[in-house]
Design a protein around this motif. Structure first.
Motif, PDB file in Angstrom:
ATOM      1  N   VAL A 129       0.841  -1.204   0.000  1.00 19.81           N
ATOM      2  CA  VAL A 129       0.000   0.000   0.000  1.00 19.81           C
ATOM      3  C   VAL A 129       0.875   1.252   0.000  1.00 19.81           C
ATOM      4  N   ALA A 130       1.941   1.218   0.796  1.00 17.74           N
ATOM      5  CA  ALA A 130       2.851   2.365   0.831  1.00 17.74           C
ATOM      6  C   ALA A 130       3.502   2.593  -0.524  1.00 17.74           C
ATOM      7  N   VAL A 131       3.876   1.524  -1.213  1.00 15.21           N
ATOM      8  CA  VAL A 131       4.493   1.654  -2.533  1.00 15.21           C
ATOM      9  C   VAL A 131       3.516   2.256  -3.526  1.00 15.21           C
ATOM     10  N   VAL A 132       2.282   1.760  -3.546  1.00 16.94           N
ATOM     11  CA  VAL A 132       1.279   2.272  -4.485  1.00 16.94           C
ATOM     12  C   VAL A 132       0.979   3.742  -4.207  1.00 16.94           C
ATOM     13  N   THR A 142      -3.547 -14.876  -0.859  1.00 12.26           N
ATOM     14  CA  THR A 142      -3.064 -14.179  -2.050  1.00 12.26           C
ATOM     15  C   THR A 142      -4.226 -13.626  -2.867  1.00 12.26           C
ATOM     16  N   ALA A 143      -5.274 -14.446  -3.047  1.00 14.92           N
ATOM     17  CA  ALA A 143      -6.446 -13.985  -3.793  1.00 14.92           C
ATOM     18  C   ALA A 143      -7.123 -12.826  -3.082  1.00 14.92           C
ATOM     19  N   LEU A 144      -7.240 -12.914  -1.757  1.00 15.94           N
ATOM     20  CA  LEU A 144      -7.844 -11.825  -0.989  1.00 15.94           C
ATOM     21  C   LEU A 144      -7.030 -10.545  -1.135  1.00 15.94           C
ATOM     22  N   TYR A 145      -5.711 -10.689  -1.083  1.00 16.47           N
ATOM     23  CA  TYR A 145      -4.852  -9.521  -1.280  1.00 16.47           C
ATOM     24  C   TYR A 145      -5.060  -8.903  -2.655  1.00 16.47           C
ATOM     25  N   LEU A 146      -5.150  -9.730  -3.697  1.00 13.55           N
ATOM     26  CA  LEU A 146      -5.319  -9.216  -5.051  1.00 13.55           C
ATOM     27  C   LEU A 146      -6.649  -8.472  -5.210  1.00 13.55           C
ATOM     28  N   VAL A 147      -7.695  -8.949  -4.542  1.00 16.73           N
ATOM     29  CA  VAL A 147      -8.977  -8.223  -4.566  1.00 16.73           C
ATOM     30  C   VAL A 147      -8.796  -6.839  -3.968  1.00 16.73           C
ATOM     31  N   GLY A 148      -8.109  -6.774  -2.827  1.00 11.83           N
ATOM     32  CA  GLY A 148      -7.864  -5.477  -2.201  1.00 11.83           C
ATOM     33  C   GLY A 148      -6.972  -4.588  -3.035  1.00 11.83           C
ATOM     34  N   GLU A 149      -5.959  -5.173  -3.651  1.00 22.14           N
ATOM     35  CA  GLU A 149      -5.058  -4.396  -4.498  1.00 22.14           C
ATOM     36  C   GLU A 149      -5.800  -3.813  -5.693  1.00 22.14           C
ATOM     37  N   PHE A 161      -6.311   0.184  -6.592  1.00 21.75           N
ATOM     38  CA  PHE A 161      -5.985   0.772  -7.891  1.00 21.75           C
ATOM     39  C   PHE A 161      -7.200   1.513  -8.463  1.00 21.75           C
ATOM     40  N   GLY A 162      -8.376   0.912  -8.339  1.00 20.56           N
ATOM     41  CA  GLY A 162      -9.582   1.564  -8.851  1.00 20.56           C
ATOM     42  C   GLY A 162      -9.872   2.864  -8.123  1.00 20.56           C
ATOM     43  N   ALA A 163      -9.679   2.876  -6.803  1.00 20.10           N
ATOM     44  CA  ALA A 163      -9.929   4.087  -6.028  1.00 20.10           C
ATOM     45  C   ALA A 163      -8.965   5.205  -6.392  1.00 20.10           C
ATOM     46  N   LEU A 164      -7.780   4.851  -6.864  1.00 23.23           N
ATOM     47  CA  LEU A 164      -6.769   5.844  -7.243  1.00 23.23           C
ATOM     48  C   LEU A 164      -6.770   6.128  -8.745  1.00 23.23           C
TER      49      LEU A 164
END
Length: 261
Positions: free
Chosen positions: A52-55, A126-133, A137-140
């Motif tokens: 999250v910090a990187v993004v 991993t799948a849960l993380y990708l959903v959040g990621e 991205f969509g919010a930004l």
């Protein structure tokens, strides 16, 4: 004891032996799952914070990102810490397992079962993380895309991540266990050569999941697309797990069974 009594006692004795084998295998699997789950939880918590910090940092001080953080790591970030745990856990637990009455077969069975269950847990996280990621991205207003992974886009591809990453994690854990077993049984020189054999399932599961170093070298675009690509990838991933399990059991079969192992 009469012959009739001996024959009658034999099935009961065999039943007790099989039950002892099952208990020993469950204990070995439980050790694997508990350690991988505990360390994996810390790993993914730290990884998510850093991601999250990187993004956010690239949005604030750069031009944003055109691929996810996991994808930038060749599609899967768990394999390396799982490989290290595979090197450590079975070798450390073997002495306790034998001292408690376990056998080489129950150790192998429990380790493989634990690797599969741990793999499913890592795949789900991993799948849960990708959903959040993807949501971040969509919010930004960033475009979220994956270069690595089975050839299915969107949430369908994320769902397939549960299975594909489970196969990757299970294979890499067993590869680590195979390397340790090779050194334990074959010594330094032959054990070092056995590493080359042990890494074959890792290369295969990389290709099957279209992630990792092997996929990067060959390029995901060189592999089949569509349903055929997905089915081939899942089948090859299952084959990689089976091969890694066999390579782990091969040196373990000739390890002397005594509490002082």
């Amino acid at each position: 004891m009469s012959a009739a009594t001996s024959v009658a006692a034999s099935p009961a004795r065999d039943t007790l032996v099989r039950e002892a084998e099952r208990r020993a295998a469950r204990r070995a699997a439980g050790v694997t799952v508990r350690v991988v789950a505990t360390i994996g939880a810390w790993y993914w918590a730290i990884f998510a914070v850093i991601a999250v910090a990187v993004v956010l940092g690239t949005v604030r001080w750069g031009s944003g990102m055109d691929q996810g953080v996991v994808d930038a790591q060749l599609g899967g970030s768990s394999r390396w810490f799982v490989l290290v745990l595979g090197l450590i856990i079975p070798a450390t637990y073997l002495r306790l397992h034998v001292a408690a009455g376990g056998t080489r077969r129950s150790m192998t069975t429990g380790t493989v079962r634990g690797a599969l269950v741990s793999g499913l847990l890592i795949g789900a996280v991993t799948a849960l993380y990708l959903v959040g990621e993807r949501a971040l991205f969509g919010a930004l207003d960033l475009t979220w895309a994956r270069e690595f992974g089975l050839p299915v886009g969107g949430y369908g591809g994320i769902a397939l991540t549960v299975v594909s990453e489970a196969l990757v994690a299970a294979t890499y854990y067993l590869v680590g266990a195979t390397i340790a077993a090779g050194y334990y049984r074959l010594g330094v020189v032959r054990g070092s050569l056995y590493i080359l054999v042990a890494l074959v399932p890792a290369a295969l599961v990389d290709l099957a999941s279209r992630t990792g170093v092997t996929a990067l070298v060959l390029g995901p675009e060189s592999l089949p697309d569509g349903a055929a690509g997905v089915l081939l990838g899942l089948a090859a991933g299952a084959a990689a797990v089976a091969l890694a399990a066999w390579l782990f059991s091969a040196p373990l079969r000739s390890v002397p069974l005594r509490p002082a192992v």
